[in-house]
Scaffold this motif. Structure first.
Motif, PDB file in Angstrom:
ATOM      1  N   VAL A  20       1.089  -1.150   0.129  1.00  0.00           N
ATOM      2  CA  VAL A  20       0.260   0.202   0.699  1.00  0.00           C
ATOM      3  C   VAL A  20       1.488   1.160  -0.104  1.00  0.00           C
ATOM      4  O   VAL A  20       1.720   1.344   0.264  1.00  0.00           O
ATOM      5  CB  VAL A  20      -1.219   0.324   1.743  1.00  0.00           C
ATOM      6  CG1 VAL A  20      -2.314  -1.174   0.958  1.00  0.00           C
ATOM      7  CG2 VAL A  20      -0.345  -0.367   2.842  1.00  0.00           C
ATOM      8  N   GLU A  38      -4.593   1.638   9.964  1.00  0.00           N
ATOM      9  CA  GLU A  38      -5.130   0.238   8.579  1.00  0.00           C
ATOM     10  C   GLU A  38      -6.153   0.106   8.877  1.00  0.00           C
ATOM     11  O   GLU A  38      -5.863  -0.572   7.934  1.00  0.00           O
ATOM     12  CB  GLU A  38      -3.539  -0.934   8.909  1.00  0.00           C
ATOM     13  CG  GLU A  38      -2.100  -0.143   9.450  1.00  0.00           C
ATOM     14  CD  GLU A  38      -1.600  -0.907   9.390  1.00  0.00           C
ATOM     15  OE1 GLU A  38      -0.854  -0.604   7.643  1.00  0.00           O
ATOM     16  OE2 GLU A  38      -0.504  -0.774  10.195  1.00  0.00           O
ATOM     17  N   THR A  39      -7.212  -0.122   8.861  1.00  0.00           N
ATOM     18  CA  THR A  39      -8.735  -0.513   8.505  1.00  0.00           C
ATOM     19  C   THR A  39      -8.951   1.015   8.466  1.00  0.00           C
ATOM     20  O   THR A  39     -10.744   0.327   8.161  1.00  0.00           O
ATOM     21  CB  THR A  39      -8.662  -0.975   9.464  1.00  0.00           C
ATOM     22  OG1 THR A  39      -9.126  -0.267  10.892  1.00  0.00           O
ATOM     23  CG2 THR A  39      -8.448  -2.161  10.730  1.00  0.00           C
ATOM     24  N   ALA A  40      -9.064   2.359   7.507  1.00  0.00           N
ATOM     25  CA  ALA A  40      -9.618   2.723   7.526  1.00  0.00           C
ATOM     26  C   ALA A  40     -10.521   3.969   8.090  1.00  0.00           C
ATOM     27  O   ALA A  40     -11.268   4.195   7.782  1.00  0.00           O
ATOM     28  CB  ALA A  40     -10.053   2.331   5.727  1.00  0.00           C
ATOM     29  N   ASN A  41      -9.910   3.762   9.036  1.00  0.00           N
ATOM     30  CA  ASN A  41     -10.805   4.321   9.948  1.00  0.00           C
ATOM     31  C   ASN A  41     -10.297   5.362  10.519  1.00  0.00           C
ATOM     32  O   ASN A  41     -11.087   7.291  10.806  1.00  0.00           O
ATOM     33  CB  ASN A  41     -11.304   3.833  11.784  1.00  0.00           C
ATOM     34  CG  ASN A  41     -12.152   2.595  11.063  1.00  0.00           C
ATOM     35  OD1 ASN A  41     -13.357   2.902  11.557  1.00  0.00           O
ATOM     36  ND2 ASN A  41     -11.851   1.054  10.312  1.00  0.00           N
ATOM     37  N   GLY A  43      -7.884   8.184   9.597  1.00  0.00           N
ATOM     38  CA  GLY A  43      -7.075   9.023   8.954  1.00  0.00           C
ATOM     39  C   GLY A  43      -6.008   9.396   8.810  1.00  0.00           C
ATOM     40  O   GLY A  43      -5.885  10.684   8.496  1.00  0.00           O
ATOM     41  N   THR A  46      -3.775  10.261   6.209  1.00  0.00           N
ATOM     42  CA  THR A  46      -3.614  10.723   4.361  1.00  0.00           C
ATOM     43  C   THR A  46      -2.669  11.773   3.962  1.00  0.00           C
ATOM     44  O   THR A  46      -1.985  12.172   3.828  1.00  0.00           O
ATOM     45  CB  THR A  46      -4.572  12.005   5.148  1.00  0.00           C
ATOM     46  OG1 THR A  46      -5.550  11.383   6.014  1.00  0.00           O
ATOM     47  CG2 THR A  46      -5.612  12.688   4.327  1.00  0.00           C
ATOM     48  N   PRO A  53      -7.705  14.113  -1.167  1.00  0.00           N
ATOM     49  CA  PRO A  53      -7.384  13.523  -0.004  1.00  0.00           C
ATOM     50  C   PRO A  53      -7.954  11.985   0.171  1.00  0.00           C
ATOM     51  O   PRO A  53      -8.412  11.060  -0.467  1.00  0.00           O
ATOM     52  CB  PRO A  53      -7.918  14.275   1.243  1.00  0.00           C
ATOM     53  CG  PRO A  53      -8.807  15.056   0.447  1.00  0.00           C
ATOM     54  CD  PRO A  53      -8.751  15.111  -0.891  1.00  0.00           C
ATOM     55  N   VAL A  54      -6.278  11.196   0.213  1.00  0.00           N
ATOM     56  CA  VAL A  54      -7.005   9.981   0.433  1.00  0.00           C
ATOM     57  C   VAL A  54      -6.284   8.785   1.223  1.00  0.00           C
ATOM     58  O   VAL A  54      -5.660   9.627   2.322  1.00  0.00           O
ATOM     59  CB  VAL A  54      -6.637   8.792  -1.153  1.00  0.00           C
ATOM     60  CG1 VAL A  54      -7.467   9.517  -2.516  1.00  0.00           C
ATOM     61  CG2 VAL A  54      -5.126   8.507  -1.265  1.00  0.00           C
ATOM     62  N   LEU A  55      -6.583   7.459   1.799  1.00  0.00           N
ATOM     63  CA  LEU A  55      -5.840   6.827   2.798  1.00  0.00           C
ATOM     64  C   LEU A  55      -4.873   5.724   1.752  1.00  0.00           C
ATOM     65  O   LEU A  55      -5.049   5.115   1.542  1.00  0.00           O
ATOM     66  CB  LEU A  55      -7.174   6.010   3.698  1.00  0.00           C
ATOM     67  CG  LEU A  55      -8.507   6.802   4.039  1.00  0.00           C
ATOM     68  CD1 LEU A  55      -9.320   5.236   4.628  1.00  0.00           C
ATOM     69  CD2 LEU A  55      -7.940   7.829   5.478  1.00  0.00           C
ATOM     70  N   CYS A  57      -3.030   3.959   3.502  1.00  0.00           N
ATOM     71  CA  CYS A  57      -3.432   2.694   3.929  1.00  0.00           C
ATOM     72  C   CYS A  57      -4.349   1.790   3.168  1.00  0.00           C
ATOM     73  O   CYS A  57      -3.984   0.634   3.007  1.00  0.00           O
ATOM     74  CB  CYS A  57      -4.053   3.103   5.904  1.00  0.00           C
ATOM     75  SG  CYS A  57      -5.182   3.009   5.502  1.00  0.00           S
ATOM     76  N   SER A  58      -4.971   2.373   2.596  1.00  0.00           N
ATOM     77  CA  SER A  58      -5.907   1.687   2.100  1.00  0.00           C
ATOM     78  C   SER A  58      -5.307   1.290   0.254  1.00  0.00           C
ATOM     79  O   SER A  58      -6.292   0.967  -0.250  1.00  0.00           O
ATOM     80  CB  SER A  58      -7.159   1.821   1.999  1.00  0.00           C
ATOM     81  OG  SER A  58      -7.560   1.936   2.988  1.00  0.00           O
ATOM     82  N   LEU A  59      -4.317   2.697   0.072  1.00  0.00           N
ATOM     83  CA  LEU A  59      -4.069   2.636  -1.529  1.00  0.00           C
ATOM     84  C   LEU A  59      -3.203   1.564  -2.188  1.00  0.00           C
ATOM     85  O   LEU A  59      -2.126   1.832  -1.546  1.00  0.00           O
ATOM     86  CB  LEU A  59      -4.493   4.152  -2.092  1.00  0.00           C
ATOM     87  CG  LEU A  59      -4.257   4.262  -3.782  1.00  0.00           C
ATOM     88  CD1 LEU A  59      -5.644   3.811  -4.641  1.00  0.00           C
ATOM     89  CD2 LEU A  59      -3.885   5.584  -3.276  1.00  0.00           C
ATOM     90  N   GLY A 126     -13.555  12.220   9.197  1.00  0.00           N
ATOM     91  CA  GLY A 126     -12.676  10.555   8.682  1.00  0.00           C
ATOM     92  C   GLY A 126     -11.276  11.084   9.630  1.00  0.00           C
ATOM     93  O   GLY A 126     -10.067  10.667   9.730  1.00  0.00           O
TER      94      GLY A 126
END
Ligand SMILES: Cc1cc2nc3c(=O)[nH]c(=O)nc-3n(C[C@H](O)[C@H](O)[C@H](O)COP(=O)(O)OP(=O)(O)OC[C@H]3O[C@@H](n4cnc5c(N)ncnc54)[C@H](O)[C@@H]3O)c2cc1C
Ligand code: FES
Ligand code: FES
Lengths: 147, 255
Positions: A20, A38-41, A43, A46, A53-55, A57-59, A126
């Motif tokens: 990621v 690391e679970t999209a909670n 922020g 970012t 703005p994106v996470l 950890c998730s992309l 977020g």
């Protein structure tokens, strides 16, 4: 091999198929990008990808190939101003949430025109903070938006 | 986190579905936000980027949403805001902007999450989904059919439906404890509860009664009789049954 333009600098790097962006950025030395839930909670991780703005950890890093990325290292001047307001207003206590909050606040300033308190709270929904209760952060962000 | 044997970036939907169906461990990746939390050994991971599935368009009688449209795009898109502002609102309740810039509608509907805020809205509007392998179905039919390895590449929402939506969350960013979507068109009303905690449920008797102009009390009574509610960490079935009436009253009064 993927190509990432990070804060204006072009990097070519090998990545694992399941890597990621958070891990790629930290490996490349962008240590302002922090690992939280690391679970999209939360922020905390970012970054801006193509100005949004994106996470990180998730992309998947492979999906960021060819994209332009901005981390806190790339917005030092804005971060300094916002950081001072956060400190003055007591919006930074343990400081854990601050890197992600700053990145998302900077994104919000670029995206929303003259937001209300409600719109600010919604945009920053977020970004979790365990210490501030959000009120002092909101005061600081209001001041930052006026600069 | 999952492991991956190879990553594929197809150039057409045909190629994507062929790749997906070439092995039972293959998966498509949308935003990747949910997939990331699953511990599986994936064979081919198939990207939907670059297939042109990230567009929202409209015709005279419907709105078309590509399977790779992000939730944030749905929230802010002028076509959605004009025709289905309640869908934009429903989506805006999910986690945060940074997550919604990643998570995609195709994954959100194909996964049929019980907690979904999106699926009840789509059922209430009478929307359809298009699947690359299986074809076109109403969202309602899709929810109960056997799913095969497939790609949800488009959602079609008919215009002329007035959608309203409400939910109760214990805290921002949490799943709904219960949500409700109501679609009203010239000839029918569709009352749909989601996050019961089971998936979206169309309350047919209550919908028919609302369409016939019955009172809020009568419709609420039918909802409580026909909609199954369950218990989980967020709420008990009893609380959800009570809440069902409260949400209905909110939307009824908002008319
Ligand atoms: C912390 C968190 C909180 C959430 N809260 C809510 C909430 O309150 N309400 C709500 O409605 N949703 C919620 N969600 C779900 C979210 O809205 C998305 O539905 C979810 O993240 C999946 O979207 P994605 O693009 O990340 O999918 P991915 O992680 O990419 O994929 C999920 C699954 O769908 C498959 N898939 C992906 N795209 C397609 C496609 N086009 N066709 C067929 N299969 C596909 C993948 O193979 C995978 O099995 C939450 C998610 C997280 C992580
Ligand atoms: S570390 Fe990415 S959301 Fe928490
Ligand atoms: S200041 Fe401690 S988590 Fe925000």
């Amino acid at each position: 091999m993927i190509t990432l333009t990070i804060n204006g600098k072009v990097h070519q790097t090998e990545v694992e198929l399941n890597e990621v962006l958070l891990d790629t950025l930290r490996r490349l030395g962008y240590k302002s990008v922090k690992r939280g839930c690391e679970t999209a909670n939360c922020g905390l991780c970012t970054v801006l990808v193509e100005d949004k703005p994106v996470l990180s950890c998730s992309l998947l890093s492979l999906r960021a190939d060819g994209k332009s990325i901005v981390t806190l290292e790339g917005v030092r001047d804005e971060a300094k101003i916002l950081g001072e307001f956060l400190a003055q207003e007591g919006g930074e206590q343990c400081g854990y949430c601050t890197p992600g909050l700053m990145m998302n606040t900077i994104a919000m300033k670029r995206e929303l025109v003259d937001p209300t308190d409600e719109e600010i709270a919604h945009y920053l929904m977020g970004n979790l903070c365990r210490c501030s209760g959000y009120v002092s952060q909101l005061r600081a962000i209001r001041k930052y938006l006026e600069v | 986190m999952y492991t991956v044997r190879s990553y594929v970036r197809p150039e057409s939907l045909n190629e994507a579905i062929t790749e997906l169906r070439s092995g039972k461990h293959n998966r498509v990746v949308g935003g990747g936000v949910f997939l990331k939390m699953q511990h599986r050994a994936i064979g081919k991971l198939i990207s939907l980027d670059g297939l042109g599935l990230d567009q929202i368009t409209e015709t005279e009688d419907s709105v078309h949403i590509g399977g790779a449209v992000s939730l944030r795009e749905i929230e802010t898109n002028p076509i959605i805001l004009e025709h289905f502002p309640a869908l934009s609102y429903a989506v805006s309740q999910i986690v945060g902007v940074q997550m919604r810039n990643l998570a995609q509608i195709g994954a959100s509907v194909f996964s049929r999450y019980g907690f979904s805020d999106i699926i009840p809205c789509l059922v209430a509007t009478g929307a359809k989904v298009k699947l690359a392998h299986a074809g076109e179905f109403s969202v309602e039919a899709f929810l109960t059919m056997d799913r095969d390895w497939d790609i949800l590449y488009e959602i079609i929402i008919p215009k002329g439906v007035t959608l309203s939506y409400d939910n109760l969350r214990q805290t921002n960013g949490d799943f709904s404890s219960l949500n409700l979507a109501i679609g009203k068109s010239s000839d029918q009303v569709r009352i749909v509860y989601g996050a019961r905690p089971m998936g979206a449920f169309l309350a047919e008797q209550a919908s028919a009664a609302a369409g016939q102009g019955k009172t809020l009390e009568q419709v609420t009574q039918l909802v409580k009789q026909e909609v199954p509610f369950g218990t989980n960490l967020r709420a008990s079935a009893k609380y959800r049954r009570h809440l069902a009436g409260v949400l209905l009253e909110h939307l009824w009064e908002a008319e």
